[in-house]
Scaffold this active site. Structure first.
Site, mmCIF file in Angstrom:
data_model
loop_
_atom_site.group_PDB
_atom_site.id
_atom_site.type_symbol
_atom_site.label_atom_id
_atom_site.label_comp_id
_atom_site.label_asym_id
_atom_site.label_seq_id
_atom_site.Cartn_x
_atom_site.Cartn_y
_atom_site.Cartn_z
ATOM 1 N N HIS A 32 -104.791 -14.507 31.608
ATOM 2 C CA HIS A 32 -103.711 -14.484 32.596
ATOM 3 C C HIS A 32 -103.046 -15.845 32.753
ATOM 4 C CE1 HIS A 32 -104.530 -10.496 34.888
ATOM 5 N NE2 HIS A 32 -103.645 -10.354 33.937
ATOM 6 N N GLU A 41 -97.442 -1.322 13.754
ATOM 7 C CA GLU A 41 -98.457 -2.293 14.159
ATOM 8 C C GLU A 41 -99.796 -2.049 13.470
ATOM 9 O OE1 GLU A 41 -98.899 -1.913 18.412
ATOM 10 O OE2 GLU A 41 -98.402 0.209 18.347
ATOM 11 N N ASP A 63 -100.165 -7.035 17.126
ATOM 12 C CA ASP A 63 -101.233 -6.175 16.618
ATOM 13 C C ASP A 63 -101.212 -6.100 15.099
ATOM 14 O OD1 ASP A 63 -102.601 -5.553 18.892
ATOM 15 O OD2 ASP A 63 -101.508 -3.721 19.316
ATOM 16 N N CYS A 81 -90.670 -6.795 17.933
ATOM 17 C CA CYS A 81 -90.879 -6.955 19.376
ATOM 18 C C CYS A 81 -92.135 -7.752 19.701
ATOM 19 C CB CYS A 81 -90.946 -5.589 20.066
ATOM 20 S SG CYS A 81 -92.281 -4.527 19.490
#
Length: 974
Positions: free
Chosen positions: A601, A837, A861, A908
């Site tokens: 985070h 991915e 990924d 993306c």
């Protein structure tokens, strides 16, 4: 792996002195582009510390640890001096193996040198080699060794005769990939030969790829028709390579210890067959040196052995069963010992073994002392299973009791870590150290005003929970950025967790104080998450502890640390979301953490707030003092501590240039994404929440290239109904004002579970039931989401994208639902595509392209699945680079397949905003780049700085390289 090539060698060199030879070596590295010219001084500085002469006419000059910043990439250069050079220690040198070591790749080259040092004839041929190819060939052919280790032992086998034992031993060699079926067939036809002491021998040369020795012992000794059977040795013979093992076997039999093997464990068997005497004293020690036993620590180990009054031998517990003299440098280096492996020393002799014991103690002390290098202890997994109350709080805040203080960082030192958020910062540091919570374990020991039974402690905790919740609500109201508010909302929900409350209340009923009971509940829950196989869930343990410390602060009356009022770089162990929410982003220039990964985070929030960040830099950064100046590079993942005036001036110039570029990019943010020669590249935004759509438009986004729709499902205690979803999606369409929206359907599973959609525990959730695989198990949930998207879109452009598609069959199942709903709803501008991915989807792109409307490549990924590297791994994450040529080739395959069918391709993932990657992606033919909102203006600016032709050059250059580092080096040189 680093390999030697003929172009790495220079023949017939001449030098007037060893200093001249060293200068030539430095010049050779510099000409090859491996180092800066100043690396010459580092080579001389290293020789001043001690000779790098290795033996047999070979020296291995290399720089000091402080000189790594001067190295562009790891490499080796060979310089042959046929006339010889007298080294400063008096030895004669004929070959320099000169090293630029930015990593530990060169260690394999050094280990291969040990066979040269064992063979004087090879050293002589190296000195007289007349071609570079001949020199490299000599160095590249290490002496083959026969294998004997735990993998070639078959102990306690339930055999009825010696033939079954022989077959078991042969089968073990086949399992170890030393032999094939031909060898096993040859052994089945043999009569075992008696060796005496109940031991037998079989051997064959057919089908041998790796010479080896296996041993099979029975469950218990038995007597067969031809005598006692204690075990059968099986030899995979190849030339005379296996003879050394047979000689050790003969020594074992001569000592009369053969019978003891039948009841021995693997460690005892290997000790006896390694040549370690059964009468010797032994001692074990774990090697802590970061790069293992390379030349310098090996030299000091050898010196320590030579100082002892009795001979000392050593073997590697995890390696081949070979005990070597600890006084032989070539033998010690040849062990190939790495950090974390165990050295077993043995010695015998002296009065009652006292000399041997003293020698072993000295060797163990030398290894523990680091052998001339600074070492850090390994994590003590066993000791971590139980931590006391006070230690638990310390562990959660980075203060680990009982460990040695980390070594301070020298001035003007470059410290590599993991890039987490782009940008450059120059400012003094503020080290945010965790507060200390001091409270008693038992309620009866509290201050009088806090004492009381379980009900009194329960009231105190409830009041603290209310105050903590009020604090979080206030922070949510002032949070800068939707991601911050979202995570803080999750923290508020954690405070309402009834299981946490009940666990704490149970402790209070046992007489614990509210403080101790609360932290015990938090720590237990956090540890349960940390051991999960799923990395993302494990990282959420930090959020749980962050919540726990907030409540503990209220209970103890401890205020959290307050940052200074002037600009600063925040340095901390691993910052929590509520800490970030309190930051004044106008003052925080950068973020540096000791722990954390790319998905922690702290990294997510830094990107959301546009703060340059470097994470996972290690405990040494916590030794910095408040006010120490720091240069933090969030693009390269590097910090410079207390920089020199020259370095600071260069950084200031770069920072001013970056600020100028940002201002210019922001002023032109509403222009279309185009290259300098006009090629159209759409630049869209990645969103984690529909609330950010308006912000994306304000930053110049030409649409949304990725809407992560799972935010909506995670924010509700049960699956959101149709009307709720329509309202959320319509909010995004309204904000976009006719710009396209690419919505990824629900992407959850074992790695991102929903409380109302339980998924069975999986050993590897990243390869399990997630994405479209999971959604197709609940078509009702998927259909509701698709209906909401189509209804909310109306006549506005909607692009529906299915995640984790491996082949066209999954796409067809999901597409059928869309087509059926479209017959009813009739949204006017809809395209349906898939995320690329999974490598299989890229490899099968032609079959997919024939049916989809578009591809969007999820490089995050795709990179981790292609390279088999968890991008959040604390040690490997830096290698999970989307510019790896293997990933780029998959991207090219995808683009070529799509364009052949007239379909468009977007990217993306994080790679889309990587300044070095943008021209490569354009050159590969990508039509759209979707990046974080704050990166949109800079990506458009990057596009304006390239042409279609230059982009193709970047792409072709990148595809021609062998590694991601080589790609980045080559692109930087353009």
């Amino acid at each position: 792996m680093l390999t030697l090539q003929p172009q790495d060698a220079a023949l017939n060199c001449q030098a007037d002195s060893w200093q001249d030879a060293l200068d030539q070596a430095a010049a050779s590295l510099h000409r090859a582009g491996l180092v800066e010219a100043s690396y010459r001084d580092a080579l001389h500085a290293r020789e001043a510390q001690g000779s790098t002469f290795l033996g047999s006419g070979i020296a291995i000059p290399h720089g000091t640890p402080e000189s790594r910043e001067q190295i562009h990439r790891t490499g080796v250069r060979l310089l042959q001096f046929p006339q010889g050079v007298t080294w400063h220690d008096g030895n004669r040198v004929y070959l320099l193996v000169t090293i630029a070591a930015a990593s530990d790749e060169h260690l394999d080259v050094l280990r291969r040198l040990t066979h040269v040092l064992d063979d004087e004839s090879v050293a002589e041929r190296l000195a007289n080699a007349d071609t570079a190819e001949a020199m490299v060939a000599l160095l590249a052919k290490p002496r083959l060794k026969a294998r004997l280790d735990a993998g070639t032992l078959c102990l306690g086998f339930p055999a009825r005769d010696r033939f079954e034992l022989a077959l078991a031993a042969a089968a073990r060699l086949r399992q170890a990939e030393c032999v094939d079926a031909r060898f096993v067939a040859a052994i089945t036809e043999q009569e075992p030969i008696p060796l005496g002491q109940g031991l037998w021998l079989v051997s064959a040369a057919a089908g041998v790829s790796q010479p080896a020795l296996a041993l099979a012992t029975p469950e218990r000794s038995f007597t067969g028709p031809k005598g006692v059977v204690n075990g059968v040795f099986c030899v995979a013979a190849q030339g005379d390579v296996h003879r050394e093992l047979l000689e050790r076997l003969a020594d074992l039999l001569d000592s009369g210890e053969g019978e003891a093997l039948v009841d021995a464990d693997a460690d005892h068997v290997l000790a006896r067959l390694s040549g370690e005497s059964s009468h010797a004293e032994t001692a074990r020690v774990t090697l802590l040196n970061a790069h293992g036993l390379h030349a310098r620590p090996a030299k000091l180990l050898v010196q320590a052995a030579r100082e002892q009054s009795v001979p000392v031998r050593v073997r590697l517990m995890e390696g081949a069963a070979e005990t070597v003299s600890a006084a032989s440098l070539t033998k010690v280096i040849g062990l190939g010992a790495r950090r974390g492996q165990t050295l077993i020393f043995s010695a015998e002799g002296g009065g009652e073994g006292k000399s041997a014991q003293a020698a072993l103690a000295a060797m163990v002390a030398a290894v523990k002392g680091g052998l001339g290098e600074s070492v850090r202890p390994l994590a003590d997994a066993a000791g971590a299973s139980h931590v006391s109350r006070r230690d638990a709080v310390g562990e959660a805040t980075g203060e680990i009791p009982g460990t040695a203080a980390p070594e301070p960082i020298a001035d003007d030192t470059a410290l590599p870590a993991t890039a987490a958020s782009p940008g450059l910062a120059i400012a003094p540091v503020f080290v945010m150290r965790a507060p200390s919570f001091d409270y008693p374990e038992r309620a009866r020991d509290l201050a009088p005003e806090k004492q009381g039974g379980a009900e009194r402690q329960r009231e105190r905790l409830r009041a603290s929970l209310v105050e903590a919740r009020d604090q979080l609500r206030a922070l949510i109201g002032t949070a800068k950025g939707g991601d911050v508010a979202e995570i803080l909302s999750m923290h508020a929900e954690m405070l309402d967790d009834p299981e946490l409350h009940e666990a704490a209340f149970e402790g209070m009923r046992d007489g614990m104080s509210a403080e101790a009971a609360w932290w015990q509940a938090i720590d237990t829950a956090a540890r349960a998450q940390e051991v999960l196989a799923d990395r993302l869930l494990a990282e959420r343990a930090a959020d749980l502890r962050d919540v726990g410390r907030r409540v503990l602060g209220v209970l103890c009356g401890v205020e959290l640390p307050t940052p200074p009022a002037h600009p600063y770089v925040l340095v901390t162990d691993d910052i929590g979301p509520s800490d970030v929410a309190r930051l004044d982003t106008a003052q925080v220039r950068g973020l540096l953490t000791a722990r954390g990964g790319a998905t922690s985070h702290s990294a997510i929030l830094a990107r959301a707030l546009g703060i340059p960040a470097v994470v996972g830099a290690g405990e040494r950064v916590l030794t910095l003092a408040d006010g120490d100046e720091l240069i933090l590079d969030g693009d390269l993942g590097r910090v410079i501590v207390r920089p020199s005036r020259e370095r600071r001036d260069r950084a200031e110039l770069r920072l001013k240039e970056l600020e100028r570029l940002r201002r210019e990019a922001h002023g032109r943010r509403f222009e279309e994404g185009r290259t300098a020669d006009g090629k159209r590249i759409e630049v869209a935004a990645n969103l984690g929440n529909t609330a950010h759509a308006e912000d994306a438009v304000e930053h110049g986004a030409e649409g949304v290239g990725l809407l992560r729709t799972e935010f909506l499902f995670m924010a509700h205690p049960e699956a959101p109904d149709l009307e709720t979803q329509i309202g959320e999606y319509r909010r995004a369409f309204d904000a976009l004002g006719g710009r396209p929206l690419v919505a990824r359907t629900l992407d959850v599973g074992g790695d991102k579970p929903l409380p109302y959609w339980p998924v069975a525990a999986e050993d590897n959730p990243f390869l399990g039931l997630r994405g479209i695989r999971l959604a197709l198990t609940r078509p009702d949930v998927l259909e509701t989401q698709l209906r909401a998207l189509l209804t909310a879109a109306g006549d506005r452009p909607l692009r529906i994208m299915f995640p984790m598609v491996k082949d066209v069959d999954e796409y067809r199942q999901a597409r059928a639902i869309v087509d059926r709903l479209q017959q009813e709803i009739g949204a006017s501008d809809v395209q349906v595509g898939v995320m690329i991915e999974i490598p299989s989807a890229a490899l099968l792109a032609p079959s997919l392209a024939a049916e989809v409307d578009f591809f969007s490549i999820g490089t995050n990924d795709l990179t981790q699945y292609t390279l088999a590297i968890d991008r959040g791994h604390p040690e490997l994450s830096s290698q999970a680079d989307g510019l790896h040529p293997a990933v780029l080739r998959l991207i090219r395959m995808t683009v070529d397949a799509a364009h052949a069918e007239g379909k468009w391709v977007g990217v993306c993932g994080e790679l889309g905003s990587d300044a070095a990657a943008v021209p490569v992606l354009v050159g590969l033919g990508v039509d759209e780049l979707s990046v974080s909102v704050r990166q949109v203006p800079m990506v458009k600016a990057r596009l304006r700085g390239i042409t279609e032709e230059s982009a193709r050059l970047h792409a072709e250059t990148a595809l021609a390289q062998a590694t991601s580092q080589a790609v980045r080096d080559a692109l930087e040189a353009l």
